[in-house]
Design a protein around this motif. Structure first.
Motif, mmCIF file in Angstrom:
data_model
loop_
_atom_site.group_PDB
_atom_site.id
_atom_site.type_symbol
_atom_site.label_atom_id
_atom_site.label_comp_id
_atom_site.label_asym_id
_atom_site.label_seq_id
_atom_site.Cartn_x
_atom_site.Cartn_y
_atom_site.Cartn_z
ATOM 1 N N LEU A 164 0.841 -1.196 0.000
ATOM 2 C CA LEU A 164 0.000 0.000 0.000
ATOM 3 C C LEU A 164 0.877 1.248 0.000
ATOM 4 N N ASN A 165 0.751 2.064 -1.038
ATOM 5 C CA ASN A 165 1.485 3.333 -1.136
ATOM 6 C C ASN A 165 0.664 4.406 -0.430
ATOM 7 N N LEU A 166 1.139 4.834 0.748
ATOM 8 C CA LEU A 166 0.373 5.770 1.562
ATOM 9 C C LEU A 166 0.523 7.216 1.103
ATOM 10 N N PHE A 167 1.369 7.463 0.099
ATOM 11 C CA PHE A 167 1.431 8.794 -0.504
ATOM 12 C C PHE A 167 0.368 8.936 -1.590
ATOM 13 N N GLU A 168 0.289 7.921 -2.455
ATOM 14 C CA GLU A 168 -0.591 8.004 -3.615
ATOM 15 C C GLU A 168 -1.937 7.329 -3.391
#
Length: 762
Positions: free
Chosen positions: A641-645
């Motif tokens: 899980l990319n927590l920026f995008e």
């Protein structure tokens, strides 16, 4: 009183000199100085007062009021910007200050008779305010935060030179016993800077002071004279304070004979001699020589080290890639015996039985053609079936041969030995391929790491200077601060700092302070200490993510087993990725637990080390293949899980379906690959999905879905999830597992694990 406070007070008092800078009815320097010093938490009132007091000595009260209103206006604007969370860097301060002073000067100009002239002056003053703010910021930051013996960069020295030039220009015409204080100051400061920082710095300060003095109506040749004096002070730095002073004095006297009129106008030899005497009175620790352009050399060295490291890693990567190709090219697995191997077996058997047989002459001389055709038929059967039977032998051969049964028995024995050799050959070949695959993956890892090394670069701007000031105001002594940018263009801050006066500040508070200056949310990196230490220690702060997660897990062990064969992990990396991992070992119990635990442990270590997920999985798969007795496999279920995008990459090897709950809607991610270790080469495929605020990821082991006695297992799972109204991931996991147990009447035919990850925007 701290050194920082003392320096701040001195610079505040210097505002009087900048306030006296007056040219063509303008004072852009005083306004620019106020804007540069604005970053100080305290002392803005004292600074404004000293600047306005200096203005009052050169201008009428209307002009003083104009600048007072301009300072009040920009202060209000900056307070409003900071209140809304926007960063106020030197460029913004310069633009805002220039715009405000230009607007006020324009208002004054349109009321005058010759308004066109005043409009031009207003625009020019606004531009000069912006330029001087930008030029003086680095020098002010250095004067506030420099440590004892710390070097100075080109930009910082030029900035300080401009400031000294402005002070010299605004210096009052004070004299004492016919000694001009302004000229005494100029000669002293050129000697001091040239000796302390070297010839280059002396030339810069000499030129700046020479320009300022020439603006006061003196000869332009003074610029060159002051440059020469500054160079002289630096050139004789090595022979000590007395030697440099004598050389400086001799050079000044010599120039006085060459340019007598210029030197007399400057102040005469008395001013020069007094400046040298004053310099000799300065304590040695204050004028101890330090390096100039240290920052530039350091950057050059760092860039070279970075380039060398990158090239070395690339060389290692190419070497490993070549070694991998060599291993792959040594041999390939074989599915059956080759023609040469089977022919060799028959030659050995024929040699054993036919050579000493009494009928050898009849078979291999008189009936050679028939015997040869028979052996070729037997050869074909042996190659296809791997063994022969008596009924597979042609009738003519049986009729002539008196050792048929022994011939068949010995041939099959030789074929069995050949089969064992073939099996070991294939195992060795598979091991070579596994090693080749590992070498190839390691080559890719090193190549990727080389890109990371060069991708991380230092970013230099005035934001670093503001950070140092802000931290000083919170009693944090910053020894070094570097702003970095990684390959993904995300910000990292590396600093070495300690607390002063026994105060206590947490790393999270430091992150908030840094974030306010940077205009981004920052957080301490994983291994950064929670509290700023009393001794200088390194600390790392990384850009905070846009999203946050909360996790939940529920597990049940198979009935009759003491330990579950499932293992899981939630791993949060400094790169802003949150990784959910679930592995189900083959079977259940201790052996399955050992296998799945090893997979999760290896994945964690590799991901923390910076390996890409596909490379990590390929390495684990090759490890399984290398086990000679490998008859066990493990599923791999990953959600990155990319927590920026707000996106998630799902990777599944033999894993159960994953569910995404989005309000009342349900999405599924299914597996199309077999578990790790089943085949030498696997295709690691990922499926990326865009996540939304409030989404839930539900990851389960196959023991959960196998509880549903229907073909539409996914539909049954979605129905159970729709009955759960809780928004707490832990409660969702607990209720889901409880409902599944009720369906099974408490019986557990397999290990069951439920992982739930909820994602929300911060």
């Amino acid at each position: 009183m701290t050194t920082w406070k003392k320096r701040t007070i001195v610079l505040d008092l210097l505002g009087f000199m900048f306030g006296r800078f007056f040219i063509s009815g303008m004072n852009p320097v005083g306004m620019a100085y106020y804007l540069c010093m604005y970053t100080q938490e305290t002392g803005k009132g004292i600074l404004a007062f000293t600047i306005l007091l200096g203005l009052a000595t050169k201008m009428d009260w209307i002009e003083v009021l104009k600048y007072a209103l301009a300072m009040g206006t920009v202060t209000t604007i900056f307070h409003l910007m900071e209140h809304t969370g926007k960063k106020v860097n030197s460029k913004i301060r310069g633009i805002a200050g220039g715009f405000v002073i230009a607007a006020m000067s324009l208002t004054h100009g349109v009321l005058m008779l010759h308004y066109k002239f005043y409009i031009i002056l207003a625009l020019l003053e606004g531009l000069l305010v912006f330029l001087f703010t930008y030029l003086m910021q680095k020098g002010i930051t250095y004067l506030l935060s420099c440590k004892k013996g710390e070097g100075i960069s080109n930009q910082e020295m030029i900035s300080i030179g401009i400031m000294l030039g402005c002070i010299v220009y605004a210096f009052p015409a004070w004299t004492y016993y016919d000694i001009s204080m302004a000229r005494l100051f100029v000669c002293f400061i050129v000697l001091f800077v040239g000796y302390k920082y070297g010839s280059g710095a002396g030339a810069v300060i000499g030129a700046a002071c020479g320009i300022a003095v020439s603006f006061q109506g003196n000869e332009v040749t003074l610029i060159g004279i002051m440059c020469i004096l500054g160079i002289c002070a630096g050139m004789f730095q090595e022979i000590g304070k007395w030697g440099a002073s004598i050389a400086y004095l001799v050079t000044g006297i010599s120039l006085g004979f060459l340019y007598e009129q210029t030197l007399i106008n400057m102040s005469g030899l008395r001013d020069l001699i007094c400046s040298v005497f004053l310099f000799l009175l300065v304590p040695n620790f204050l004028c101890k020589p330090v390096a100039w352009e240290a920052g530039t050399n350091g950057d050059y060295i760092k860039q070279n080290i970075q380039l060398i490291t990158k090239n070395k890693f690339r060389d290692f990567s190419d070497a490993l890639g070549s070694l991998s190709k060599s291993f792959n090219g040594i041999a390939k697995p074989k599915q059956m015996f080759s023609y040469e191997e089977v022919n060799g077996i028959f030659e050995n058997v024929s040699e054993q039985f036919c050579k000493s047989c009494s009928r050898c002459e009849e078979c291999w001389n008189r009936n050679y053609q028939t015997t040869y055709q028979s052996t070729q038929a037997i050869f074909s059967v042996a190659k296809e079936q791997g063994r022969i039977r008596e009924e597979d032998i042609p009738f003519d051969f049986v009729k002539r041969c008196i050792n048929v049964k022994a011939f068949v028995r010995e041939t099959n024995k030789s074929l069995e030995i050949a089969k064992v050799n073939l099996d070991w050959y294939n195992r060795l070949t598979e091991s070579r391929e596994a090693v080749a695959e590992q070498l190839n993956e390691m080559a890719e890892v090193m190549k990727d790491f080389a890109e990371d090394v060069c991708g991380m670069k230092e970013v230099k701007n005035d934001v670093e200077e503001q950070m140092i000031m802000k931290l000083h105001n919170h009693h944090i002594d910053v020894k070094r601060l570097v702003l970095m940018e990684n390959r993904e263009k995300r910000t990292e801050i590396h600093l070495v700092a300690k607390m002063k006066r026994g105060r206590c500040v947490t790393s999270r508070e430091v992150a908030v302070i840094l974030g306010q200056v940077l205009g981004k949310r920052m957080r301490p990196a994983e291994h950064t200490k929670n509290v700023v230490s009393k001794e200088p220690e390194p600390m790392v702060f990384v850009e905070d993510t846009r999203y946050k997660t909360i996790t939940g897990v529920a597990r049940k062990t198979k009935e009759g087993e003491e330990i579950s064969g499932d293992n899981f992990s939630f791993l949060e990396l400094d790169t802003g990725e949150m990784i959910t991992m679930l592995s189900d070992g083959m079977g259940s119990g201790k052996e399955a637990n050992r296998e799945s635990a090893a997979v999760i442990d290896l994945l964690e270590r590799m991901m923390e080390a910076g390996l890409r997920e596909k490379a990590a999985i390929n390495l684990i798969n090759s490890l399984y293949v290398l086990q000679s007795d490998s008859k066990s496999f493990s599923t791999i279920d990953m959600g990155i899980l990319n927590l920026f995008e707000g996106s998630c990459d799902f990777i599944k090897l033999g894993a159960a379906t994953t569910f995404i709950k989005r309000g009342e809607e349900y999405l599924t991610v299914e597996s199309s690959s077999l578990p790790a270790g089943m085949f030498q080469k696997i295709e690691v495929e990922s499926e990326q999905m865009k996540m939304e605020d409030g989404d839930y990821i539900i990851m389960v082991s196959d023991g959960v879905l196998d509880c549903f006695p229907y073909e539409e297992k996914e539909a049954c799972m979605e129905f159970l999830l729709s009955e759960i109204k809780s928004s707490n991931p832990q409660e969702i996991a607990n209720q889901l597992l409880r409902k599944i147990e009720e369906m099974e009447d408490g019986k557990r035919s397999d290990d069951m694990t439920v992982l739930v990850v909820g994602m929300w925007e911060k």
